[in-house]
Design an enzyme around this catalytic site. Sequence first.
Site, PDB file in Angstrom:
ATOM      1  N   GLY A  76     -55.875 -74.898  -7.074  1.00 17.08           N
ATOM      2  CA  GLY A  76     -56.806 -74.871  -8.208  1.00 17.08           C
ATOM      3  C   GLY A  76     -56.407 -73.751  -9.165  1.00 17.08           C
TER       4      GLY A  76
ATOM      5  N   ARG B 219     -52.044 -79.800  -6.112  1.00 14.55           N
ATOM      6  CA  ARG B 219     -52.305 -79.490  -4.702  1.00 14.55           C
ATOM      7  C   ARG B 219     -51.258 -80.173  -3.812  1.00 14.55           C
ATOM      8  NH1 ARG B 219     -57.039 -76.643  -4.439  1.00 14.55           N
ATOM      9  NH2 ARG B 219     -58.653 -77.127  -5.956  1.00 14.55           N
TER      10      ARG B 219
ATOM     11  N   ASP C 193     -54.695 -69.944  -0.266  1.00 13.53           N
ATOM     12  CA  ASP C 193     -54.222 -70.014   1.118  1.00 13.53           C
ATOM     13  C   ASP C 193     -53.260 -71.186   1.363  1.00 13.53           C
ATOM     14  OD1 ASP C 193     -54.568 -68.591   3.675  1.00 13.53           O
ATOM     15  OD2 ASP C 193     -55.122 -70.582   4.374  1.00 13.53           O
TER      16      ASP C 193
ATOM     17  N   THR D 246     -57.386 -66.910  -6.548  1.00 15.36           N
ATOM     18  CA  THR D 246     -58.430 -67.926  -6.415  1.00 15.36           C
ATOM     19  C   THR D 246     -59.746 -67.372  -6.951  1.00 15.36           C
ATOM     20  OG1 THR D 246     -59.887 -69.146  -4.896  1.00 15.36           O
ATOM     21  CG2 THR D 246     -58.779 -67.250  -3.959  1.00 15.36           C
TER      22      THR D 246
ATOM     23  N   ASP E 253     -62.361 -68.176  -5.684  1.00 12.15           N
ATOM     24  CA  ASP E 253     -63.243 -68.115  -4.510  1.00 12.15           C
ATOM     25  C   ASP E 253     -63.278 -66.733  -3.846  1.00 12.15           C
ATOM     26  OD1 ASP E 253     -63.528 -70.798  -5.008  1.00 12.15           O
ATOM     27  OD2 ASP E 253     -62.156 -71.437  -3.428  1.00 12.15           O
TER      28      ASP E 253
ATOM     29  N   ASP F   3     -61.569 -65.575  -1.434  1.00 15.34           N
ATOM     30  CA  ASP F   3     -61.704 -65.738   0.024  1.00 15.34           C
ATOM     31  C   ASP F   3     -60.398 -65.507   0.798  1.00 15.34           C
ATOM     32  OD1 ASP F   3     -60.321 -67.958  -0.827  1.00 15.34           O
ATOM     33  OD2 ASP F   3     -61.624 -69.436   0.138  1.00 15.34           O
TER      34      ASP F   3
ATOM     35  N   ARG G 226     -66.052 -72.849  -2.253  1.00 14.02           N
ATOM     36  CA  ARG G 226     -65.729 -73.474  -0.963  1.00 14.02           C
ATOM     37  C   ARG G 226     -66.559 -72.855   0.153  1.00 14.02           C
ATOM     38  NH1 ARG G 226     -62.362 -77.435  -1.652  1.00 14.02           N
ATOM     39  NH2 ARG G 226     -62.577 -77.848   0.555  1.00 14.02           N
TER      40      ARG G 226
END
Length: 343
Positions: free
Chosen positions: A10, A71, A102, A125, A127, A129, A171
């Site tokens: 993304g 992706r 990741d 990201t 996110d 994360d 996510r």
Amino acid sequence: MKVGVLTGGGDCPGLNAVIRAAVRTVYNADGQTLGLLEGWRGAIEGNSIELTPESTDDIISRGGTILGSSRTNPYKNAEEVDRLLDAFKKLGLDALIAIGGDDTLTVASRLYADHSLPMIGVPKTIDNDLSSTDVTFGFDTSINIVMEAVDRLRTTAESHRRVMVVETMGRHAGWIAYFSGIATAADFILVPEIPVDLDRMCKLLQDRRAAGKPYGIVVVSEGATLSKEDGFVTQDTVVDDFGHVKLGGIGEVVADIIERRTGIETRFVTLGHLQRGGSPSAYDRVLGTRLGIHAAWLAIKQDYGKMVALRGTSIVNVPLSEAVGTLRTLNLEVMEEAQELFK
Ligand code: F6P
């Protein structure tokens, strides 16, 4: 020296800052940079463009990635890994900088381990994360986008005496929901890390209304899960190349539950890809730039199999193999202290 650079997964604000800084740093060492287009797809197909300091100098303010992203997972099919190795040779690359989350970095780590491909990773990201870096660029821009959106939703929620439920991305980590929820004085925040207590949320919204606050804001992370009785499956059946399901939809269900249980008129908004779009914040531009310089330095030093990461205020190098595979979820300590705000 010829260095390749690609952006996978993304997109997020700040990618172009990394590209620009890496291109200039490689150029300063008399090297050349090739941009591989659309993530690992470009690496497999050998689809590239030349990047120069001139062609990349003004991209720092642009969102997304000038290289395109996908992706694509070369490991889904062994033949594609062979094609990638072949393309790498044909392009005459000495090193490859992969900027990704990741999934992208796991591919980079495997290519380094399995084929000694000279890989360098840069974490990104919205996110936030990734386990080996304190913060990922993209996150800061994203929470500011959510903050602005919620500030706007607050005025209409107040006018109509409604509850507004705002669904964020992230996510399986609640960073975006948590940070934007705190920044907007949300009445309740639902994150994947903490079992959702709908009774508590509904009571709180009712109590606050009774106490004189005629509207409410609830921020819910797309990865938060409800119990079976509440009847919601957050996941789509479609999976991407890396086996991830598409998340989304919980905001609508939570809004419906609030309205049914409390009788308060409730609306929901799913912010979706707005959270990834547009110009990066100053923080993300600077972090991306620093990571780009350090990634290029690794290429110049021929120090491969590493990922650059932010630790405190310094950029450090960590082995790619240690940097991938562990999800960094929301720190429960920060969520615990926030409970003061949800009483
Ligand atoms: O990982 C970034 C992210 O924006 C997630 O927060 C979200 O679930 C996902 O990507 C959406 O992916 P796509 O762009 O493929 O819909």
